[in-house]
Design a protein around this motif. Structure first.
Motif, PDB file in Angstrom:
ATOM      1  N   GLU A 203      68.613  62.339  13.201  1.00 25.60           N
ATOM      2  CA  GLU A 203      69.917  61.732  12.912  1.00 25.60           C
ATOM      3  C   GLU A 203      71.043  62.612  13.429  1.00 25.60           C
ATOM      4  O   GLU A 203      70.946  63.841  13.434  1.00 25.60           O
ATOM      5  CB  GLU A 203      70.089  61.464  11.413  1.00 25.60           C
ATOM      6  N   GLY A 204      72.099  61.951  13.908  1.00 26.60           N
ATOM      7  CA  GLY A 204      73.247  62.680  14.426  1.00 26.60           C
ATOM      8  C   GLY A 204      73.166  62.998  15.914  1.00 26.60           C
ATOM      9  O   GLY A 204      74.147  63.448  16.504  1.00 26.60           O
ATOM     10  N   THR A 205      71.991  62.752  16.525  1.00 28.60           N
ATOM     11  CA  THR A 205      71.837  63.003  17.962  1.00 28.60           C
ATOM     12  C   THR A 205      71.819  61.677  18.722  1.00 28.60           C
ATOM     13  O   THR A 205      71.685  60.609  18.128  1.00 28.60           O
ATOM     14  CB  THR A 205      70.540  63.771  18.261  1.00 28.60           C
ATOM     15  N   LEU A 206      71.925  61.775  20.028  1.00 28.19           N
ATOM     16  CA  LEU A 206      71.876  60.573  20.863  1.00 28.19           C
ATOM     17  C   LEU A 206      70.425  60.135  21.047  1.00 28.19           C
ATOM     18  O   LEU A 206      69.525  60.967  21.184  1.00 28.19           O
ATOM     19  CB  LEU A 206      72.503  60.845  22.229  1.00 28.19           C
ATOM     20  N   GLY A 207      70.203  58.842  21.049  1.00 27.70           N
ATOM     21  CA  GLY A 207      68.867  58.321  21.282  1.00 27.70           C
ATOM     22  C   GLY A 207      68.659  58.096  22.774  1.00 27.70           C
ATOM     23  O   GLY A 207      69.006  57.039  23.302  1.00 27.70           O
ATOM     24  N   LEU A 208      68.091  59.079  23.438  1.00 29.24           N
ATOM     25  CA  LEU A 208      67.930  58.995  24.890  1.00 29.24           C
ATOM     26  C   LEU A 208      66.611  58.366  25.306  1.00 29.24           C
ATOM     27  O   LEU A 208      66.417  58.031  26.468  1.00 29.24           O
ATOM     28  CB  LEU A 208      68.031  60.403  25.498  1.00 29.24           C
ATOM     29  N   LYS A 209      65.700  58.205  24.336  1.00 33.29           N
ATOM     30  CA  LYS A 209      64.404  57.598  24.636  1.00 33.29           C
ATOM     31  C   LYS A 209      64.053  56.553  23.577  1.00 33.29           C
ATOM     32  O   LYS A 209      64.433  56.692  22.413  1.00 33.29           O
ATOM     33  CB  LYS A 209      63.298  58.659  24.682  1.00 33.29           C
ATOM     34  N   ASP A 238      55.144  49.387  16.743  1.00 31.73           N
ATOM     35  CA  ASP A 238      56.545  49.563  16.382  1.00 31.73           C
ATOM     36  C   ASP A 238      57.280  50.340  17.465  1.00 31.73           C
ATOM     37  O   ASP A 238      56.688  51.146  18.195  1.00 31.73           O
ATOM     38  CB  ASP A 238      56.676  50.318  15.057  1.00 31.73           C
ATOM     39  N   THR A 239      58.590  50.094  17.551  1.00 31.40           N
ATOM     40  CA  THR A 239      59.452  50.825  18.475  1.00 31.40           C
ATOM     41  C   THR A 239      60.574  51.501  17.690  1.00 31.40           C
ATOM     42  O   THR A 239      61.025  50.980  16.677  1.00 31.40           O
ATOM     43  CB  THR A 239      60.081  49.880  19.519  1.00 31.40           C
ATOM     44  N   PHE A 240      60.994  52.666  18.168  1.00 29.76           N
ATOM     45  CA  PHE A 240      62.113  53.373  17.547  1.00 29.76           C
ATOM     46  C   PHE A 240      62.640  54.392  18.542  1.00 29.76           C
ATOM     47  O   PHE A 240      61.903  54.810  19.462  1.00 29.76           O
ATOM     48  CB  PHE A 240      61.675  54.049  16.238  1.00 29.76           C
ATOM     49  N   PRO A 241      63.904  54.820  18.452  1.00 22.58           N
ATOM     50  CA  PRO A 241      64.953  54.254  17.593  1.00 22.58           C
ATOM     51  C   PRO A 241      65.648  53.098  18.313  1.00 22.58           C
ATOM     52  O   PRO A 241      66.172  53.264  19.417  1.00 22.58           O
ATOM     53  CB  PRO A 241      65.905  55.444  17.402  1.00 22.58           C
ATOM     54  N   GLY A 247      73.161  50.509  21.703  1.00 22.82           N
ATOM     55  CA  GLY A 247      74.429  51.150  22.036  1.00 22.82           C
ATOM     56  C   GLY A 247      75.033  52.001  20.944  1.00 22.82           C
ATOM     57  O   GLY A 247      76.241  52.252  20.946  1.00 22.82           O
ATOM     58  N   ALA A 248      74.228  52.483  19.984  1.00 22.09           N
ATOM     59  CA  ALA A 248      74.772  53.327  18.905  1.00 22.09           C
ATOM     60  C   ALA A 248      75.192  54.687  19.462  1.00 22.09           C
ATOM     61  O   ALA A 248      74.544  55.237  20.364  1.00 22.09           O
ATOM     62  CB  ALA A 248      73.732  53.508  17.808  1.00 22.09           C
ATOM     63  N   ASP A 249      76.283  55.235  18.945  1.00 23.98           N
ATOM     64  CA  ASP A 249      76.760  56.545  19.391  1.00 23.98           C
ATOM     65  C   ASP A 249      75.826  57.661  18.950  1.00 23.98           C
ATOM     66  O   ASP A 249      75.609  58.631  19.673  1.00 23.98           O
ATOM     67  CB  ASP A 249      78.163  56.801  18.842  1.00 23.98           C
ATOM     68  N   ALA A 250      75.286  57.538  17.737  1.00 25.07           N
ATOM     69  CA  ALA A 250      74.381  58.565  17.218  1.00 25.07           C
ATOM     70  C   ALA A 250      73.372  57.910  16.288  1.00 25.07           C
ATOM     71  O   ALA A 250      73.654  56.886  15.662  1.00 25.07           O
ATOM     72  CB  ALA A 250      75.171  59.639  16.472  1.00 25.07           C
ATOM     73  N   LEU A 251      72.192  58.501  16.200  1.00 25.42           N
ATOM     74  CA  LEU A 251      71.140  57.961  15.346  1.00 25.42           C
ATOM     75  C   LEU A 251      71.452  58.248  13.874  1.00 25.42           C
ATOM     76  O   LEU A 251      72.087  59.253  13.555  1.00 25.42           O
ATOM     77  CB  LEU A 251      69.799  58.584  15.715  1.00 25.42           C
ATOM     78  N   ILE A 252      70.986  57.386  13.006  1.00 23.12           N
ATOM     79  CA  ILE A 252      71.218  57.572  11.570  1.00 23.12           C
ATOM     80  C   ILE A 252      69.929  57.900  10.827  1.00 23.12           C
ATOM     81  O   ILE A 252      69.941  58.110   9.621  1.00 23.12           O
ATOM     82  CB  ILE A 252      71.875  56.335  10.933  1.00 23.12           C
TER      83      ILE A 252
END
Length: 323
Positions: A203-209, A238-241, A247-252
Protein backbone atom coordinates in the motif's frame (compact mmCIF):
# COMPACT_ATOMS: atom_id res chain seq x y z
CA UNK A 1 -33.46 -34.92 -12.89
CA UNK A 2 -32.82 -31.37 -11.65
CA UNK A 3 -29.20 -30.63 -10.68
CA UNK A 4 -28.08 -27.55 -8.73
CA UNK A 5 -24.51 -26.33 -9.20
CA UNK A 6 -23.55 -23.62 -6.65
CA UNK A 7 -20.60 -21.53 -7.87
CA UNK A 8 -18.37 -19.10 -5.96
CA UNK A 9 -16.35 -17.72 -8.91
CA UNK A 10 -13.46 -20.11 -8.25
CA UNK A 11 -12.00 -22.40 -10.89
CA UNK A 12 -12.53 -25.38 -8.56
CA UNK A 13 -16.26 -24.85 -8.25
CA UNK A 14 -16.56 -24.56 -12.04
CA UNK A 15 -14.64 -27.81 -12.58
CA UNK A 16 -17.58 -29.66 -11.06
CA UNK A 17 -19.63 -28.76 -14.16
CA UNK A 18 -18.13 -31.20 -16.71
CA UNK A 19 -17.99 -33.97 -14.11
CA UNK A 20 -21.69 -33.67 -13.29
CA UNK A 21 -22.76 -33.31 -16.93
CA UNK A 22 -20.91 -36.56 -17.67
CA UNK A 23 -22.55 -38.36 -14.73
CA UNK A 24 -26.12 -37.04 -15.09
CA UNK A 25 -28.72 -38.58 -17.41
CA UNK A 26 -29.13 -37.00 -20.83
CA UNK A 27 -32.38 -35.26 -19.93
CA UNK A 28 -31.00 -33.67 -16.74
CA UNK A 29 -31.78 -30.00 -16.10
CA UNK A 30 -29.00 -27.84 -14.68
CA UNK A 31 -29.19 -24.66 -12.63
CA UNK A 32 -26.15 -22.53 -11.78
CA UNK A 33 -26.51 -20.68 -8.48
CA UNK A 34 -24.65 -17.78 -6.92
CA UNK A 35 -25.56 -16.98 -3.29
CA UNK A 36 -25.36 -13.32 -2.24
CA UNK A 37 -24.71 -12.71 1.45
CA UNK A 38 -25.95 -9.44 2.96
CA UNK A 39 -24.10 -7.74 5.79
CA UNK A 40 -26.11 -8.19 9.02
CA UNK A 41 -27.85 -5.14 10.45
CA UNK A 42 -26.24 -3.97 13.69
CA UNK A 43 -27.82 -2.08 16.56
CA UNK A 44 -25.81 0.41 18.61
CA UNK A 45 -27.93 1.65 21.51
CA UNK A 46 -30.93 3.22 19.74
CA UNK A 47 -29.33 3.47 16.29
CA UNK A 48 -29.78 0.86 13.58
CA UNK A 49 -26.74 0.72 11.33
CA UNK A 50 -26.66 -1.12 8.00
CA UNK A 51 -23.19 -2.53 7.50
CA UNK A 52 -21.02 -1.63 4.50
CA UNK A 53 -21.77 -3.80 1.49
CA UNK A 54 -25.26 -4.60 2.74
CA UNK A 55 -27.65 -6.01 0.19
CA UNK A 56 -30.84 -4.21 1.12
CA UNK A 57 -33.97 -5.64 -0.44
CA UNK A 58 -35.28 -3.43 -3.22
CA UNK A 59 -32.16 -1.26 -3.18
CA UNK A 60 -29.84 -0.36 -5.99
CA UNK A 61 -27.09 -2.30 -4.19
CA UNK A 62 -29.20 -5.46 -4.30
CA UNK A 63 -29.88 -5.01 -8.00
CA UNK A 64 -26.19 -4.44 -8.74
CA UNK A 65 -25.14 -7.55 -6.79
CA UNK A 66 -27.73 -9.67 -8.60
CA UNK A 67 -26.80 -8.27 -12.02
CA UNK A 68 -23.11 -8.99 -11.43
CA UNK A 69 -23.85 -12.54 -10.29
CA UNK A 70 -26.11 -13.30 -13.24
CA UNK A 71 -23.55 -11.85 -15.66
CA UNK A 72 -20.88 -14.12 -14.17
CA UNK A 73 -23.11 -17.21 -14.38
CA UNK A 74 -24.05 -16.40 -17.98
CA UNK A 75 -20.36 -16.22 -18.87
CA UNK A 76 -19.90 -19.67 -17.32
CA UNK A 77 -22.67 -21.09 -19.51
CA UNK A 78 -20.97 -19.63 -22.59
CA UNK A 79 -17.59 -21.08 -21.64
CA UNK A 80 -18.80 -24.56 -20.73
CA UNK A 81 -20.35 -25.83 -23.94
CA UNK A 82 -21.12 -29.18 -22.29
CA UNK A 83 -24.00 -27.52 -20.44
CA UNK A 84 -27.29 -28.18 -22.23
CA UNK A 85 -29.38 -25.39 -23.71
CA UNK A 86 -31.89 -24.12 -21.20
CA UNK A 87 -29.42 -24.14 -18.31
CA UNK A 88 -30.73 -21.67 -15.72
CA UNK A 89 -28.70 -18.95 -13.99
CA UNK A 90 -30.00 -17.83 -10.60
CA UNK A 91 -28.88 -15.49 -7.81
CA UNK A 92 -30.27 -16.03 -4.31
CA UNK A 93 -29.93 -13.76 -1.27
CA UNK A 94 -29.36 -15.52 2.06
CA UNK A 95 -27.67 -14.91 5.39
CA UNK A 96 -25.08 -17.60 4.65
CA UNK A 97 -23.88 -19.50 1.61
CA UNK A 98 -24.94 -22.89 2.97
CA UNK A 99 -28.39 -21.65 3.96
CA UNK A 100 -28.90 -20.06 0.56
CA UNK A 101 -27.96 -23.27 -1.27
CA UNK A 102 -30.25 -25.41 0.89
CA UNK A 103 -33.18 -22.97 0.69
CA UNK A 104 -32.95 -22.65 -3.07
CA UNK A 105 -32.60 -26.38 -3.66
CA UNK A 106 -35.68 -27.17 -1.59
CA UNK A 107 -37.85 -24.34 -2.93
CA UNK A 108 -37.01 -25.21 -6.55
CA UNK A 109 -37.51 -28.94 -6.16
CA UNK A 110 -33.93 -29.93 -6.97
CA UNK A 111 -33.00 -33.62 -7.00
CA UNK A 112 -29.27 -33.17 -6.47
CA UNK A 113 -26.79 -30.54 -5.25
CA UNK A 114 -23.28 -30.90 -6.68
CA UNK A 115 -20.49 -28.86 -5.11
CA UNK A 116 -16.80 -29.02 -4.34
CA UNK A 117 -15.06 -29.22 -0.98
CA UNK A 118 -11.76 -27.37 -0.79
CA UNK A 119 -9.34 -29.10 1.54
CA UNK A 120 -7.21 -26.25 2.81
CA UNK A 121 -5.60 -25.18 6.01
CA UNK A 122 -6.05 -21.81 7.64
CA UNK A 123 -9.03 -19.49 7.84
CA UNK A 124 -10.03 -19.76 4.17
CA UNK A 125 -10.17 -23.54 4.42
CA UNK A 126 -12.26 -23.32 7.58
CA UNK A 127 -14.97 -21.26 5.92
CA UNK A 128 -15.01 -23.22 2.66
CA UNK A 129 -15.16 -26.54 4.48
CA UNK A 130 -17.89 -25.32 6.81
CA UNK A 131 -20.13 -24.29 3.91
CA UNK A 132 -20.03 -27.74 2.31
CA UNK A 133 -20.46 -29.53 5.65
CA UNK A 134 -23.46 -27.39 6.56
CA UNK A 135 -25.10 -28.11 3.21
CA UNK A 136 -24.59 -31.86 3.65
CA UNK A 137 -25.88 -31.70 7.24
CA UNK A 138 -29.00 -29.60 6.67
CA UNK A 139 -30.13 -30.40 3.13
CA UNK A 140 -33.06 -32.71 2.49
CA UNK A 141 -31.88 -32.88 -1.10
CA UNK A 142 -29.12 -35.34 -1.99
CA UNK A 143 -25.66 -33.73 -2.02
CA UNK A 144 -22.76 -34.89 -4.19
CA UNK A 145 -19.40 -33.43 -3.17
CA UNK A 146 -16.17 -33.32 -5.15
CA UNK A 147 -12.79 -33.05 -3.47
CA UNK A 148 -9.55 -31.80 -5.05
CA UNK A 149 -8.46 -35.34 -5.98
CA UNK A 150 -11.57 -35.87 -8.11
CA UNK A 151 -11.33 -32.41 -9.66
CA UNK A 152 -7.81 -33.19 -10.79
CA UNK A 153 -9.26 -35.97 -12.95
CA UNK A 154 -10.91 -33.45 -15.27
CA UNK A 155 -9.42 -32.68 -18.65
CA UNK A 156 -8.34 -29.18 -17.59
CA UNK A 157 -4.84 -29.20 -16.04
CA UNK A 158 -4.02 -26.85 -13.14
CA UNK A 159 -3.29 -23.29 -14.22
CA UNK A 160 0.36 -23.62 -13.24
CA UNK A 161 0.78 -26.54 -15.67
CA UNK A 162 -0.84 -24.81 -18.63
CA UNK A 163 1.31 -23.06 -21.18
CA UNK A 164 0.74 -19.79 -23.02
CA UNK A 165 -2.70 -18.20 -23.09
CA UNK A 166 -4.29 -21.46 -21.91
CA UNK A 167 -2.97 -20.55 -18.47
CA UNK A 168 -5.33 -17.55 -18.44
CA UNK A 169 -8.48 -19.48 -19.38
CA UNK A 170 -9.60 -19.73 -15.74
CA UNK A 171 -8.83 -16.08 -14.95
CA UNK A 172 -12.01 -14.00 -14.82
CA UNK A 173 -10.26 -11.00 -16.31
CA UNK A 174 -9.25 -12.85 -19.48
CA UNK A 175 -11.31 -16.03 -19.78
CA UNK A 176 -13.87 -14.66 -22.27
CA UNK A 177 -11.10 -13.67 -24.69
CA UNK A 178 -10.16 -15.89 -27.62
CA UNK A 179 -7.14 -18.17 -27.30
CA UNK A 180 -5.14 -15.91 -29.63
CA UNK A 181 -6.00 -12.85 -27.55
CA UNK A 182 -4.97 -14.62 -24.34
CA UNK A 183 -1.72 -15.66 -26.02
CA UNK A 184 -0.87 -12.02 -26.73
CA UNK A 185 -1.44 -11.09 -23.09
CA UNK A 186 0.57 -14.06 -21.83
CA UNK A 187 3.47 -13.04 -24.10
CA UNK A 188 3.54 -9.61 -22.44
CA UNK A 189 4.26 -11.12 -19.03
CA UNK A 190 6.80 -13.34 -17.31
CA UNK A 191 6.19 -16.28 -15.00
CA UNK A 192 7.77 -15.89 -11.57
CA UNK A 193 8.24 -18.22 -8.63
CA UNK A 194 7.36 -16.49 -5.37
CA UNK A 195 8.53 -17.55 -1.92
CA UNK A 196 6.27 -17.70 1.12
CA UNK A 197 5.91 -14.31 2.88
CA UNK A 198 7.27 -12.42 -0.13
CA UNK A 199 5.52 -9.07 -0.62
CA UNK A 200 4.25 -8.57 -4.17
CA UNK A 201 2.45 -5.28 -3.73
CA UNK A 202 2.48 -2.70 -0.93
CA UNK A 203 0.00 0.00 0.00
CA UNK A 204 1.11 3.53 -0.78
CA UNK A 205 3.24 2.47 -3.77
CA UNK A 206 2.49 2.52 -7.47
CA UNK A 207 1.11 -0.65 -9.01
CA UNK A 208 3.52 -1.20 -11.88
CA UNK A 209 2.64 -4.86 -12.42
CA UNK A 210 -0.52 -6.93 -12.58
CA UNK A 211 -0.16 -10.43 -11.13
CA UNK A 212 -2.17 -13.47 -12.21
CA UNK A 213 -1.95 -16.30 -9.67
CA UNK A 214 -1.19 -19.61 -11.37
CA UNK A 215 -0.67 -21.56 -8.14
CA UNK A 216 -0.51 -20.79 -4.43
CA UNK A 217 -2.25 -18.11 -2.41
CA UNK A 218 -1.67 -14.53 -1.31
CA UNK A 219 -3.21 -12.55 1.52
CA UNK A 220 -4.30 -8.98 0.86
CA UNK A 221 -4.47 -6.65 3.85
CA UNK A 222 -5.27 -2.99 4.42
CA UNK A 223 -4.00 -0.55 7.07
CA UNK A 224 -6.39 0.68 9.74
CA UNK A 225 -6.40 2.39 13.12
CA UNK A 226 -6.06 -1.03 14.77
CA UNK A 227 -3.28 -2.30 12.50
CA UNK A 228 -3.29 -4.23 9.25
CA UNK A 229 -6.61 -6.00 8.65
CA UNK A 230 -6.82 -9.06 6.35
CA UNK A 231 -9.09 -8.25 3.42
CA UNK A 232 -9.20 -11.44 1.38
CA UNK A 233 -7.22 -14.44 0.20
CA UNK A 234 -6.31 -14.42 -3.49
CA UNK A 235 -6.11 -17.83 -5.14
CA UNK A 236 -5.37 -19.34 -8.58
CA UNK A 237 -7.17 -17.39 -11.29
CA UNK A 238 -7.24 -14.17 -9.26
CA UNK A 239 -5.53 -10.98 -10.40
CA UNK A 240 -4.09 -8.17 -8.29
CA UNK A 241 -3.67 -5.26 -7.83
CA UNK A 242 -6.55 -4.27 -10.09
CA UNK A 243 -6.26 -0.67 -8.91
CA UNK A 244 -3.13 -0.31 -11.05
CA UNK A 245 -5.10 -1.21 -14.16
CA UNK A 246 -7.86 1.24 -13.31
CA UNK A 247 -5.51 4.20 -12.95
CA UNK A 248 -5.13 4.49 -9.15
CA UNK A 249 -2.35 6.82 -7.97
CA UNK A 250 -1.31 4.48 -5.17
CA UNK A 251 -2.30 1.04 -3.91
CA UNK A 252 -4.43 0.75 -0.78
CA UNK A 253 -3.66 -2.89 0.04
CA UNK A 254 -0.56 -5.01 0.60
CA UNK A 255 -0.28 -8.46 -0.98
CA UNK A 256 1.92 -11.09 0.69
CA UNK A 257 2.39 -14.72 -0.37
CA UNK A 258 0.79 -17.12 2.11
CA UNK A 259 2.37 -20.11 0.35
CA UNK A 260 4.99 -20.62 -2.34
CA UNK A 261 3.41 -19.28 -5.52
CA UNK A 262 3.75 -19.19 -9.26
CA UNK A 263 2.45 -16.03 -10.90
CA UNK A 264 2.33 -14.37 -14.29
CA UNK A 265 3.69 -10.85 -13.87
CA UNK A 266 2.44 -8.40 -16.53
CA UNK A 267 3.74 -4.80 -16.63
CA UNK A 268 0.65 -2.64 -16.28
CA UNK A 269 1.80 -0.23 -18.99
CA UNK A 270 2.22 -3.12 -21.47
CA UNK A 271 -1.22 -4.53 -20.70
CA UNK A 272 -2.84 -1.12 -21.12
CA UNK A 273 -1.06 -0.71 -24.46
CA UNK A 274 -2.47 -4.06 -25.65
CA UNK A 275 -5.95 -2.93 -24.61
CA UNK A 276 -5.54 0.39 -26.46
CA UNK A 277 -4.14 -1.21 -29.62
CA UNK A 278 -6.85 -3.91 -29.74
CA UNK A 279 -10.23 -2.36 -28.91
CA UNK A 280 -11.90 -5.77 -28.57
CA UNK A 281 -9.41 -6.92 -25.95
CA UNK A 282 -9.65 -3.58 -24.18
CA UNK A 283 -13.44 -3.70 -24.01
CA UNK A 284 -13.43 -7.20 -22.52
CA UNK A 285 -10.59 -6.63 -20.04
CA UNK A 286 -11.91 -3.35 -18.64
CA UNK A 287 -15.48 -4.62 -18.50
CA UNK A 288 -14.41 -7.69 -16.54
CA UNK A 289 -12.06 -5.59 -14.40
CA UNK A 290 -14.95 -3.33 -13.44
CA UNK A 291 -17.06 -6.35 -12.45
CA UNK A 292 -14.26 -7.93 -10.42
CA UNK A 293 -13.42 -4.60 -8.78
CA UNK A 294 -17.06 -4.04 -7.77
CA UNK A 295 -17.33 -7.54 -6.30
CA UNK A 296 -14.06 -7.23 -4.41
CA UNK A 297 -14.90 -3.78 -3.10
CA UNK A 298 -18.16 -5.07 -1.66
CA UNK A 299 -16.41 -8.08 -0.12
CA UNK A 300 -13.62 -5.87 1.24
CA UNK A 301 -16.10 -3.60 3.00
CA UNK A 302 -17.73 -6.63 4.59
CA UNK A 303 -14.41 -7.99 5.86
CA UNK A 304 -13.28 -4.62 7.17
CA UNK A 305 -16.58 -4.06 8.95
CA UNK A 306 -16.37 -7.45 10.64
CA UNK A 307 -12.75 -6.91 11.66
CA UNK A 308 -13.45 -3.47 13.11
CA UNK A 309 -16.52 -4.91 14.87
CA UNK A 310 -14.22 -7.06 16.97
CA UNK A 311 -12.67 -3.88 18.35
CA UNK A 312 -16.06 -2.33 19.13
CA UNK A 313 -17.84 -2.12 22.48
CA UNK A 314 -18.37 -5.69 23.73
CA UNK A 315 -21.88 -4.62 24.74
CA UNK A 316 -22.85 -4.16 21.10
CA UNK A 317 -26.06 -5.90 20.06
CA UNK A 318 -26.38 -7.75 16.78
CA UNK A 319 -29.37 -8.49 14.63
CA UNK A 320 -30.07 -11.00 13.33
CA UNK A 321 -28.46 -13.27 15.92
CA UNK A 322 -25.52 -15.37 14.70
CA UNK A 323 -26.35 -18.89 13.56
Amino acid sequence: MKVLLPLDRSAESEQVIPLMVAEAPGDAEFTLLRVIRPEPTRVYEDAIVIGPGTVAFGSGIEEAEIDQSLAYLSSVVRRYEVLPSGTRCEAHIASSSSRGIVEFAQSEGMDLIAMYVRERTGLAGLFKGRTAKNVVRTSKVEVRTFRPASLEETDSPPMADQQGGAGLAACQLFRTLTSQQRDSIWAAGETENVTQDQVLAKEGTLGLKLYVILSGEAQLSAPSAVGHIPVRVAKPGDTFPLASLLGADALITTAKAMTPMKVLSIPTADLIKICVDDAEIGAVVFREAAKVFADRYSDTLRHLARAVEREADPGEKRWPPAD
